[in-house]
Design a protein around this motif. Structure first.
Motif, PDB file in Angstrom:
ATOM      1  N   HIS A  39       0.844  -1.209   0.000  1.00 23.03           N
ATOM      2  CA  HIS A  39       0.000   0.000   0.000  1.00 23.03           C
ATOM      3  C   HIS A  39       0.874   1.252   0.000  1.00 23.03           C
ATOM      4  O   HIS A  39       0.602   2.211  -0.731  1.00 23.03           O
ATOM      5  N   PRO A  97      -5.996   3.075   5.630  1.00 21.93           N
ATOM      6  CA  PRO A  97      -5.852   3.127   4.164  1.00 21.93           C
ATOM      7  C   PRO A  97      -6.400   4.390   3.508  1.00 21.93           C
ATOM      8  O   PRO A  97      -6.220   4.577   2.297  1.00 21.93           O
ATOM      9  N   THR A 166      -5.807  -2.507  -1.897  1.00 21.77           N
ATOM     10  CA  THR A 166      -5.139  -2.382  -0.601  1.00 21.77           C
ATOM     11  C   THR A 166      -6.046  -1.719   0.431  1.00 21.77           C
ATOM     12  O   THR A 166      -5.993  -2.055   1.618  1.00 21.77           O
TER      13      THR A 166
END
Length: 430
Positions: A39, A97, A166
Motif C-alpha cells: 500500500h 488506508p 489495498t
C-alpha cells in the motif's frame, strides 16, 4: 525423536482448540504486513525505506504495549484485557488506508500499541496446559501453526494488493482481527493454573523448574533461586516494588531476549527483501510462492525440533538462520529465491520455539505473562530494526542488500553473544 508427542498433545482437547483458535486469529495480521508494505509502495508511491519505517513504528507500538497487555491479562483476566484491542483493531485499520503517509505513521503506532495480543496469550496458555517435557513440543506446535498461517496470509495479501484493493484489504484485516478477538474472549483459554490461585507456596517449585536449563546450568540456577526468593518476600516501598516487579529479569533472560530481537530483525528484513525482490522484478503475484517455500521449510524444522529429546541453544540456531539468509540476496528469479529460502526457513520455527521454551523455564508461572510480553517486545523490537534496515539497503543497492544486511547483522550479534557466553563460563569455572 518421538513424533508420538505431537499425537499425545493434539489428543488433549483444550490444547487442540487453543492451537486452532490461535491459528485462525493470526490469519488477518499475517496478511497485514504485505498489504501495508505494498500500500505504501504502490498506492502512496513511497519507497521501501518508508515502508520499513512504517513497519518499525507499528512494531515499536507493539513492543511498548506488549508488557502492559501481558500484565493486564495477569491482573484482570483475559476477557477484560482484550476489550481495548477488539475495539481498536476495527477503528484503526478502517482509517489507515484512507490517510496520507504522514498520518499513517501515528495511526499504525496506536494500532500496534493496542494490537490483539494473540502471540503472548497463546504461548502463556500453552505454558499452563502443557508442562515438563511436553512444553517444548507444545511451543513447537504453536510455531508450526504460525508458519502455516504465514503460508496463507502473505500470499492472499499480495494478490489483494497487486489487484489494486489495498484499501479494502486493510479494512478487512481490522474487522477480521476484532472478530477473532471476540472469539478468543468467548473461548477464554486459561492463563493461570488453578493451583496458582489457591496456593502461592509453589514458588520454590517453579524456581526449581526454571533452574533446569541445559546450556549453562551452573550460572542459571542461582538467578532462578534469587527470583523465587524475591517473589516470595514481597518487598515494600517503591524501590522494593520495582525490584519485585523485575526480579525475574536476570542476565539469562536478557540473553534470550537478545536472541529474540535478533530473530525478529532477520525475519523482518527477509520479509521485506522477498516483497521487494519480486515487486521490483515485476513478479508481485508470485510473492506467495516464496512465502510458501520459506514457511513450509520452517514447519519441517519445527516438527524435527519439537520431536528432539534435547534442546538446542537458541543462539546457535539464530547463527545458522542468519548466515543462511545471506545467500538469498544472490537469487535471480522467483524459483531460485524460493529454493534459497529453504535452508534459513528450516531454522525459523526452532529459533522461536527454543527461545520461548527458555523463557518458560527461567520465569516462574505467576510472572510468565509479563515475561512473555517482554519477550514479544524484544522480538518486535528486532522487527522494528530489521524492516527499515533492509529497506534502506534495498533503496540504495537493490533487493539483495536487504538479505545481506540483516543476515550479516544477525551473524555479528550471535558471534558477540557466543564470545560473551564463553568469557562468562571461564569466569565461573575459575
Amino acid at each position: 525423536m518421538n513424533f508420538a508427542l505431537y499425537r499425545e498433545l493434539l489428543a488433549v482437547r483444550p490444547i487442540r482448540r487453543l492451537l486452532l483458535v490461535g491459528m485462525v486469529a493470526r490469519v488477518p495480521h499475517s496478511a497485514a504486513g504485505v498489504l501495508l508494505t505494498l500500500h505504501i509502495v504502490l498506492t502512496l508511491d513511497q519507497g521501501y525505506a518508508a515502508a520499513g519505517a512504517a513497519a518499525a513504528v507499528m512494531t515499536i507500538g507493539i513492543a511498548v504495549g506488549a508488557p502492559w497487555r501481558g500484565r493486564r491479562v495477569d491482573t484482570v483476566g483475559l476477557r477484560t484485557a482484550l476489550i481495548p484491542s477488539v475495539i481498536s483493531e476495527t477503528v484503526i485499520w478502517s482509517i489507515v488506508p484512507h490517510v496520507s503517509y504522514q498520518w499513517l505513521l501515528p495511526l499504525v503506532f496506536v494500532g500496534g500499541l493496542l494490537t490483539l495480543p494473540i502471540f503472548s496469550v497463546v504461548r502463556q496458555s500453552l505454558g499452563v496446559l502443557a508442562d515438563g517435557d511436553q512444553r517444548r513440543t507444545a511451543f513447537a506446535l504453536d510455531a508450526i501453526t504460525t508458519e502455516m498461517v504465514f503460508m496463507i496470509g502473505p500470499a492472499a495479501g499480495a494478490i489483494v494488493a497487486t489487484s489494486g484493493f489495498t484499501v479494502l484489504g486493510l479494512t478487512v484485516v481490522g474487522v477480521s482481527t476484532s472478530l477473532a478477538g471476540l472469539f478468543l474472549m468467548w473461548f477464554n483459554p486459561p492463563t493461570r493454573s488453578a493451583a496458582q490461585t489457591v496456593e502461592c507456596g509453589d514458588d520454590e517449585r517453579h524456581a526449581a523448574e526454571a533452574a533446569v536449563v541445559t546450556a549453562a546450568p551452573a550460572h542459571l540456577q542461582e538467578p532462578a533461586a534469587e527470583l523465587a526468593h524475591a517473589e516470595a518476600r514481597g518487598r515494600p516501598g517503591l524501590r522494593g516494588k520495582m525490584a519485585h516487579n523485575f526480579a525475574w529479569f536476570t542476565a539469562a533472560v536478557a540473553a534470550v531476549f537478545a536472541v529474540a530481537a535478533g530473530a525478529g530483525m532477520v525475519l523482518s528484513g527477509t520479509d521485506v527483501g522477498i516483497v521487494a525482490a519480486l515487486e521490483l522484478g515485476g513478479h508481485q503475484r508470485e510473492i506467495g510462492i516464496v512465502f510458501v517455500f520459506w514457511c513450509a521449510a520452517s514447519v519441517v524444522g519445527g516438527l524435527v525440533y519439537g520431536a528432539m529429546h534435547r534442546p538446542v541453544s537458541p543462539i546457535v540456531l539464530l547463527l545458522g538462520m542468519a548466515a543462511l539468509t545471506i545467500p538469498m540476496g544472490f537469487a535471480h528469479d522467483t524459483w531460485t529465491l524460493a529454493f534459497a529460502s529453504l535452508l534459513p526457513g528450516l531454522l525459523c520455527a526452532p529459533v522461536l520455539s527454543s527461545a520461548s521454551e527458555k523463557v518458560a523455564d527461567l520465569v516462574a508461572e505467576e510472572r510468565r505473562g509479563e515475561a512473555m510480553g517482554w519477550y514479544g517486545s524484544a522480538l518486535t523490537a528486532g522487527v522494528a530494526l530489521g524492516a527499515p534496515l533492509a529497506g534502506v539497503f534495498i533503496d540504495s543497492t537493490g533487493p539483495s542488500g536487504g538479505f545481506v544486511s540483516v543476515g550479516v547483522a544477525g551473524v555479528a550479534l550471535c558471534f558477540a553473544g557466543l564470545v560473551l557466553q564463553e568469557r562468562r563460563r571461564r569466569r565461573v569455572s575459575a
